[in-house]
Scaffold this motif. Sequence first.
Motif, PDB file in Angstrom:
ATOM      1  N   LEU A   8       0.831  -1.206   0.000  1.00  0.00           N
ATOM      2  CA  LEU A   8       0.000   0.000   0.000  1.00  0.00           C
ATOM      3  C   LEU A   8       0.870   1.263   0.000  1.00  0.00           C
ATOM      4  CD1 LEU A   8      -2.866  -1.058   2.434  1.00  0.00           C
ATOM      5  CD2 LEU A   8      -3.062  -0.616  -0.020  1.00  0.00           C
ATOM      6  N   LEU A   9       1.937   1.243   0.787  1.00  0.00           N
ATOM      7  CA  LEU A   9       2.851   2.384   0.797  1.00  0.00           C
ATOM      8  C   LEU A   9       3.563   2.547  -0.547  1.00  0.00           C
ATOM      9  CD1 LEU A   9       4.292   1.820   4.378  1.00  0.00           C
ATOM     10  CD2 LEU A   9       2.943   3.805   3.653  1.00  0.00           C
ATOM     11  N   GLU A  10       3.980   1.440  -1.144  1.00  0.00           N
ATOM     12  CA  GLU A  10       4.603   1.514  -2.471  1.00  0.00           C
ATOM     13  C   GLU A  10       3.617   2.043  -3.507  1.00  0.00           C
ATOM     14  OE1 GLU A  10       7.990  -0.254  -3.920  1.00  0.00           O
ATOM     15  OE2 GLU A  10       8.154   1.208  -2.318  1.00  0.00           O
ATOM     16  N   ALA A  11       2.365   1.580  -3.432  1.00  0.00           N
ATOM     17  CA  ALA A  11       1.347   2.072  -4.363  1.00  0.00           C
ATOM     18  C   ALA A  11       1.157   3.573  -4.203  1.00  0.00           C
ATOM     19  CB  ALA A  11       0.022   1.345  -4.129  1.00  0.00           C
ATOM     20  N   GLY A  12       1.158   4.054  -2.959  1.00  0.00           N
ATOM     21  CA  GLY A  12       1.034   5.488  -2.731  1.00  0.00           C
ATOM     22  C   GLY A  12       2.198   6.268  -3.305  1.00  0.00           C
ATOM     23  N   ALA A  13       3.416   5.752  -3.113  1.00  0.00           N
ATOM     24  CA  ALA A  13       4.601   6.438  -3.627  1.00  0.00           C
ATOM     25  C   ALA A  13       4.581   6.515  -5.148  1.00  0.00           C
ATOM     26  CB  ALA A  13       5.863   5.721  -3.143  1.00  0.00           C
ATOM     27  N   PHE A  14       4.286   5.414  -5.807  1.00  0.00           N
ATOM     28  CA  PHE A  14       4.312   5.409  -7.271  1.00  0.00           C
ATOM     29  C   PHE A  14       3.128   6.161  -7.863  1.00  0.00           C
ATOM     30  CE2 PHE A  14       7.539   2.122  -6.907  1.00  0.00           C
ATOM     31  CZ  PHE A  14       8.308   2.342  -8.034  1.00  0.00           C
ATOM     32  N   ALA A  15       1.960   6.106  -7.211  1.00  0.00           N
ATOM     33  CA  ALA A  15       0.806   6.850  -7.724  1.00  0.00           C
ATOM     34  C   ALA A  15       1.070   8.349  -7.674  1.00  0.00           C
ATOM     35  CB  ALA A  15      -0.444   6.500  -6.922  1.00  0.00           C
ATOM     36  N   SER A  16       1.617   8.828  -6.560  1.00  0.00           N
ATOM     37  CA  SER A  16       1.919  10.256  -6.457  1.00  0.00           C
ATOM     38  C   SER A  16       3.030  10.650  -7.423  1.00  0.00           C
ATOM     39  CB  SER A  16       2.297  10.611  -5.017  1.00  0.00           C
ATOM     40  OG  SER A  16       3.378   9.821  -4.558  1.00  0.00           O
ATOM     41  N   LEU A  17       4.013   9.768  -7.617  1.00  0.00           N
ATOM     42  CA  LEU A  17       5.083  10.056  -8.573  1.00  0.00           C
ATOM     43  C   LEU A  17       4.534  10.129  -9.995  1.00  0.00           C
ATOM     44  CD1 LEU A  17       8.157  10.501  -8.495  1.00  0.00           C
ATOM     45  CD2 LEU A  17       8.436   8.064  -8.975  1.00  0.00           C
ATOM     46  N   THR A  18       3.584   9.243 -10.317  1.00  0.00           N
ATOM     47  CA  THR A  18       2.951   9.291 -11.630  1.00  0.00           C
ATOM     48  C   THR A  18       2.160  10.578 -11.809  1.00  0.00           C
ATOM     49  OG1 THR A  18       2.750   6.873 -11.609  1.00  0.00           O
ATOM     50  CG2 THR A  18       1.403   8.066 -13.202  1.00  0.00           C
ATOM     51  N   ALA A  19       1.492  11.015 -10.742  1.00  0.00           N
ATOM     52  CA  ALA A  19       0.730  12.260 -10.819  1.00  0.00           C
ATOM     53  C   ALA A  19       1.635  13.473 -10.998  1.00  0.00           C
ATOM     54  CB  ALA A  19      -0.111  12.429  -9.556  1.00  0.00           C
ATOM     55  N   VAL A  20       2.887  13.356 -10.599  1.00  0.00           N
ATOM     56  CA  VAL A  20       3.853  14.447 -10.766  1.00  0.00           C
ATOM     57  C   VAL A  20       4.493  14.402 -12.151  1.00  0.00           C
ATOM     58  CG1 VAL A  20       6.054  15.385  -9.952  1.00  0.00           C
ATOM     59  CG2 VAL A  20       4.327  14.631  -8.301  1.00  0.00           C
ATOM     60  N   PRO A  71      -5.777  13.654  -9.663  1.00  0.00           N
ATOM     61  CA  PRO A  71      -5.901  14.060  -8.258  1.00  0.00           C
ATOM     62  C   PRO A  71      -6.809  13.150  -7.443  1.00  0.00           C
ATOM     63  CG  PRO A  71      -7.150  15.531  -9.705  1.00  0.00           C
ATOM     64  CD  PRO A  71      -6.326  14.665 -10.582  1.00  0.00           C
ATOM     65  N   VAL A  72      -7.872  12.613  -8.071  1.00  0.00           N
ATOM     66  CA  VAL A  72      -8.799  11.755  -7.335  1.00  0.00           C
ATOM     67  C   VAL A  72      -8.110  10.449  -6.912  1.00  0.00           C
ATOM     68  CG1 VAL A  72     -10.957  10.452  -7.470  1.00  0.00           C
ATOM     69  CG2 VAL A  72     -10.817  12.727  -8.490  1.00  0.00           C
ATOM     70  N   ALA A  73      -7.349   9.854  -7.826  1.00  0.00           N
ATOM     71  CA  ALA A  73      -6.653   8.607  -7.511  1.00  0.00           C
ATOM     72  C   ALA A  73      -5.621   8.813  -6.406  1.00  0.00           C
ATOM     73  CB  ALA A  73      -5.981   8.050  -8.762  1.00  0.00           C
ATOM     74  N   VAL A  74      -4.878   9.903  -6.494  1.00  0.00           N
ATOM     75  CA  VAL A  74      -3.868  10.184  -5.474  1.00  0.00           C
ATOM     76  C   VAL A  74      -4.531  10.463  -4.134  1.00  0.00           C
ATOM     77  CG1 VAL A  74      -1.998  11.739  -4.802  1.00  0.00           C
ATOM     78  CG2 VAL A  74      -2.210  10.995  -7.177  1.00  0.00           C
ATOM     79  N   LEU A  75      -5.628  11.208  -4.154  1.00  0.00           N
ATOM     80  CA  LEU A  75      -6.359  11.477  -2.920  1.00  0.00           C
ATOM     81  C   LEU A  75      -6.879  10.186  -2.310  1.00  0.00           C
ATOM     82  CD1 LEU A  75      -7.644  13.497  -0.937  1.00  0.00           C
ATOM     83  CD2 LEU A  75      -9.628  13.604  -2.476  1.00  0.00           C
ATOM     84  N   ALA A  76      -7.351   9.260  -3.144  1.00  0.00           N
ATOM     85  CA  ALA A  76      -7.892   8.001  -2.645  1.00  0.00           C
ATOM     86  C   ALA A  76      -6.815   7.163  -1.958  1.00  0.00           C
ATOM     87  CB  ALA A  76      -8.520   7.216  -3.797  1.00  0.00           C
ATOM     88  N   ILE A  77      -5.660   6.988  -2.587  1.00  0.00           N
ATOM     89  CA  ILE A  77      -4.610   6.179  -1.948  1.00  0.00           C
ATOM     90  C   ILE A  77      -4.061   6.910  -0.733  1.00  0.00           C
ATOM     91  CG2 ILE A  77      -2.774   7.068  -3.448  1.00  0.00           C
ATOM     92  CD1 ILE A  77      -3.065   3.535  -1.915  1.00  0.00           C
ATOM     93  N   GLY A  78      -4.026   8.248  -0.764  1.00  0.00           N
ATOM     94  CA  GLY A  78      -3.610   8.992   0.416  1.00  0.00           C
ATOM     95  C   GLY A  78      -4.561   8.762   1.581  1.00  0.00           C
ATOM     96  N   ALA A  79      -5.857   8.740   1.295  1.00  0.00           N
ATOM     97  CA  ALA A  79      -6.845   8.482   2.343  1.00  0.00           C
ATOM     98  C   ALA A  79      -6.693   7.076   2.911  1.00  0.00           C
ATOM     99  CB  ALA A  79      -8.253   8.675   1.783  1.00  0.00           C
ATOM    100  N   VAL A  80      -6.386   6.115   2.034  1.00  0.00           N
ATOM    101  CA  VAL A  80      -6.167   4.742   2.511  1.00  0.00           C
ATOM    102  C   VAL A  80      -4.963   4.674   3.448  1.00  0.00           C
ATOM    103  CG1 VAL A  80      -5.511   2.408   1.788  1.00  0.00           C
ATOM    104  CG2 VAL A  80      -7.296   3.643   0.552  1.00  0.00           C
ATOM    105  N   LEU A  81      -3.881   5.358   3.082  1.00  0.00           N
ATOM    106  CA  LEU A  81      -2.682   5.349   3.929  1.00  0.00           C
ATOM    107  C   LEU A  81      -2.963   5.987   5.288  1.00  0.00           C
ATOM    108  CD1 LEU A  81       0.155   6.229   1.372  1.00  0.00           C
ATOM    109  CD2 LEU A  81      -0.636   3.988   2.133  1.00  0.00           C
ATOM    110  N   VAL A  82      -3.728   7.061   5.289  1.00  0.00           N
ATOM    111  CA  VAL A  82      -4.090   7.680   6.566  1.00  0.00           C
ATOM    112  C   VAL A  82      -4.973   6.739   7.377  1.00  0.00           C
ATOM    113  CG1 VAL A  82      -5.386   9.584   7.617  1.00  0.00           C
ATOM    114  CG2 VAL A  82      -3.858  10.026   5.692  1.00  0.00           C
ATOM    115  N   ALA A  83      -5.908   6.067   6.705  1.00  0.00           N
ATOM    116  CA  ALA A  83      -6.830   5.167   7.403  1.00  0.00           C
ATOM    117  C   ALA A  83      -6.100   4.005   8.059  1.00  0.00           C
ATOM    118  CB  ALA A  83      -7.889   4.648   6.432  1.00  0.00           C
ATOM    119  N   ILE A  84      -5.172   3.378   7.351  1.00  0.00           N
ATOM    120  CA  ILE A  84      -4.473   2.245   7.953  1.00  0.00           C
ATOM    121  C   ILE A  84      -3.467   2.694   9.003  1.00  0.00           C
ATOM    122  CG2 ILE A  84      -4.795   0.761   5.947  1.00  0.00           C
ATOM    123  CD1 ILE A  84      -1.906   1.303   5.149  1.00  0.00           C
ATOM    124  N   SER A  85      -3.073   3.962   8.946  1.00  0.00           N
ATOM    125  CA  SER A  85      -2.221   4.497  10.009  1.00  0.00           C
ATOM    126  C   SER A  85      -3.023   4.725  11.290  1.00  0.00           C
ATOM    127  CB  SER A  85      -1.573   5.810   9.572  1.00  0.00           C
ATOM    128  OG  SER A  85      -0.664   5.604   8.510  1.00  0.00           O
TER     129      SER A  85
END
Length: 467
Positions: free
Chosen positions: A330-342, A439-453
């Motif tokens: 999940l953390l790797e998915a967040g890192a690569f999704a945000s990198l793709t958005a950049v 932005p929606v995809a990045v926001l979604a994985i960001g929300a997941v990372l916050v939720a599991i934290s």
Amino acid sequence: MHAQTIDHVALLPLYLAAAAAVAALFAGRFAGAVAMIGLAASAAAAVWVGFGPTRETFAVGQWHSFVADDAAMGAAALFASLTVLVAAVSGRKTPEYCFLLAVSAAGGIALAGSRDLVTLIVALETLTVPLYVLVARPGREGAEAGVTFLIASVTASATALMGAALLYAASGTVHFAGLAEGLGGAPAGLVAAGVALVLGGLAFKLAAVPLHAWAPPVLERAPLPVAAYLASASKLGGAVAVIWVVHFALAQEAGLAAGIVLSVLAVGSIAVGNVAALVQRRTVALLAWSGIAHAGYVLAPLAALATAAGRSDAEAASAAAFAYAVFFVLLEAGAFASLTAVRGEDGDGGAVADLGGLWRSAPGRAAVLLVAVVGLAGLPPALAGTFAKVAVLEWLAGSAVWLAVVVAAGAVVGLGYYLPLARTVLLGRGPAAAKGRFPVAVLAIGAVLVAISLAPQAVLEFTALSR
């Protein structure tokens, strides 16, 4: 003639993923939306099945080839959800691209429920084969990445199949439950050879040392969304395959042989991955090498099966490894999704220094990248990574202290490359204007990372394994 009964409810998530793949192939310009809707339905079906009673199908006597229990359906939902994320950050792609992505997800879902070596290896190949095409970006480098991945994967698959053949010769069955019962009286050399070949072949999917060399060049040369899939869903497939085989088939009678093999893989991965990541200056290469180190952290609890304490508490070891794998992907998915958005779906990761100024130009995407990077380092406030490492260290401290020391040392070394990356994103200066969208995809994985934290117990509960 006796016909097997099929529990179609247990197979519902797999049916929906396969239907999504077929529908996407004929959906034209709507292929991406069709694939995401179908895979989202598959994930929802997996969650629904998981909340019900355990279901088993494809029986041979008292053994079953497919089981839909809590852990299997949780993993199936995660495979489908990660694929939806990758499809979302892929932009508008061809129907063939969406078809291959959905087929790979279907392989992951089949892998989650597999309970024999044949089903597991076929499902793992279904997960992997579409990636041979997806990693091949147009141009010479893309073709080299595809060929490299193909050759390494085929070799690893042949190795795993040879090991499965030896274990079948030793026990007379390929079902996990039968292997757990039948390996006790088999020749020790035959069992050890079979275990080493199976685990070595499966560890390729995790990019564990010494089967790691394909990962950095392939991830760097693949399109960023495909690299995200390789670093998350594909790695999850390798982790699930190894954990399932060790937990359901080998822990009781072949624990010592499995533990020795896994100890070598774990220690080698932690050492090589961390040292190589320290000298990387490109973002994807850094994440790829650090992912090799994280593969070692996943394998470390399973490696402790070499100890008497490990063999007597195999369920806790497997649960710790599975929990770490879920947090990690999940953390790797967040890192690569945000990198793709950049960088954009057709860009590359670029140099770490190029991310300077990202916090000022794109704070939302920078925040998700920071949470993912800090989580991979195992530091608060990104508590997902903290809980992942605590789950592993807590179990190792009571069964294999020397491995706990190796994991802790590797985590400390990891700070040497994760913290500079986080500092560059947050405080660096440079023209890091965001070129991507999503932005929606990045926001979604960001929300997941916050939720599991905030609620890590939700992950720890569904990763609890039983026989």
